[in-house]
Write a protein that holds these residues in place. Structure first.
Motif, PDB file in Angstrom:
ATOM      1  N   GLU A  26       2.887  -6.145  -1.048  1.00 39.31           N
ATOM      2  CA  GLU A  26       2.942  -5.679   0.435  1.00 39.31           C
ATOM      3  C   GLU A  26       1.602  -4.617   0.468  1.00 39.31           C
ATOM      4  O   GLU A  26       0.910  -4.809   1.527  1.00 39.31           O
ATOM      5  CB  GLU A  26       4.220  -4.725   0.803  1.00 39.31           C
ATOM      6  CG  GLU A  26       5.105  -5.627   1.021  1.00 39.31           C
ATOM      7  CD  GLU A  26       6.552  -4.952   0.972  1.00 39.31           C
ATOM      8  OE1 GLU A  26       6.928  -3.865   0.802  1.00 39.31           O
ATOM      9  OE2 GLU A  26       7.468  -5.581   1.828  1.00 39.31           O
ATOM     10  N   HIS A  27       1.391  -3.949  -0.543  1.00 36.27           N
ATOM     11  CA  HIS A  27       0.228  -2.902  -0.520  1.00 36.27           C
ATOM     12  C   HIS A  27      -1.118  -3.766  -0.387  1.00 36.27           C
ATOM     13  O   HIS A  27      -2.034  -3.317   0.346  1.00 36.27           O
ATOM     14  CB  HIS A  27       0.313  -2.146  -1.828  1.00 36.27           C
ATOM     15  CG  HIS A  27      -1.061  -1.422  -2.076  1.00 36.27           C
ATOM     16  ND1 HIS A  27      -1.350  -0.305  -1.136  1.00 36.27           N
ATOM     17  CD2 HIS A  27      -2.045  -1.719  -2.950  1.00 36.27           C
ATOM     18  CE1 HIS A  27      -2.478   0.152  -1.612  1.00 36.27           C
ATOM     19  NE2 HIS A  27      -3.028  -0.559  -2.627  1.00 36.27           N
ATOM     20  N   GLU A  30      -1.557  -5.307   3.021  1.00 34.51           N
ATOM     21  CA  GLU A  30      -1.936  -4.358   4.002  1.00 34.51           C
ATOM     22  C   GLU A  30      -3.497  -3.909   3.822  1.00 34.51           C
ATOM     23  O   GLU A  30      -4.242  -3.701   4.670  1.00 34.51           O
ATOM     24  CB  GLU A  30      -1.327  -3.001   3.593  1.00 34.51           C
ATOM     25  CG  GLU A  30       0.256  -3.074   4.230  1.00 34.51           C
ATOM     26  CD  GLU A  30       1.197  -1.790   3.662  1.00 34.51           C
ATOM     27  OE1 GLU A  30       0.488  -0.778   3.197  1.00 34.51           O
ATOM     28  OE2 GLU A  30       2.346  -1.952   3.761  1.00 34.51           O
ATOM     29  N   GLN A  31      -3.912  -3.900   2.490  1.00 28.00           N
ATOM     30  CA  GLN A  31      -5.410  -3.732   2.411  1.00 28.00           C
ATOM     31  C   GLN A  31      -6.246  -4.775   3.004  1.00 28.00           C
ATOM     32  O   GLN A  31      -7.280  -4.656   3.233  1.00 28.00           O
ATOM     33  CB  GLN A  31      -5.758  -3.663   0.657  1.00 28.00           C
ATOM     34  CG  GLN A  31      -5.145  -2.290   0.250  1.00 28.00           C
ATOM     35  CD  GLN A  31      -5.381  -1.279   1.129  1.00 28.00           C
ATOM     36  OE1 GLN A  31      -6.875  -0.849   1.132  1.00 28.00           O
ATOM     37  NE2 GLN A  31      -4.669  -0.390   1.432  1.00 28.00           N
TER      38      GLN A  31
END
Length: 69
Positions: A26-27, A30-31
């Motif tokens: 998820e991180h 998002e990036q």
């Protein structure tokens, strides 16, 4: 969550259960959105990536090997 510079560091923290595989995916998804203006990603398979993270997290929780990486 921080952005990792080392796969070894990421593996260590995943094995210590500091983060889940899903949260890492998820991180980075998002990036990709944040850096969309760079126009570097032609295709992003968000659903597939999250499904694979969940599958691998289950294996990790069961103590099964995840593979070479």
């Amino acid at each position: 969550m921080e952005t990792y510079r080392s796969l070894i560091q990421l593996q260590r923290e995943l094995s210590q259960r500091k983060y889940s595989l899903r949260s890492v995916v998820e991180h980075y998804l998002e990036q990709i959105v944040v850096q969309k203006h760079l126009n570097v990603f032609l295709d992003v398979y968000e659903i597939e990536a999250l499904a694979k993270a969940d599958e691998l997290q289950k294996r990790l929780n069961e103590g099964k090997p995840l593979g070479k990486l």
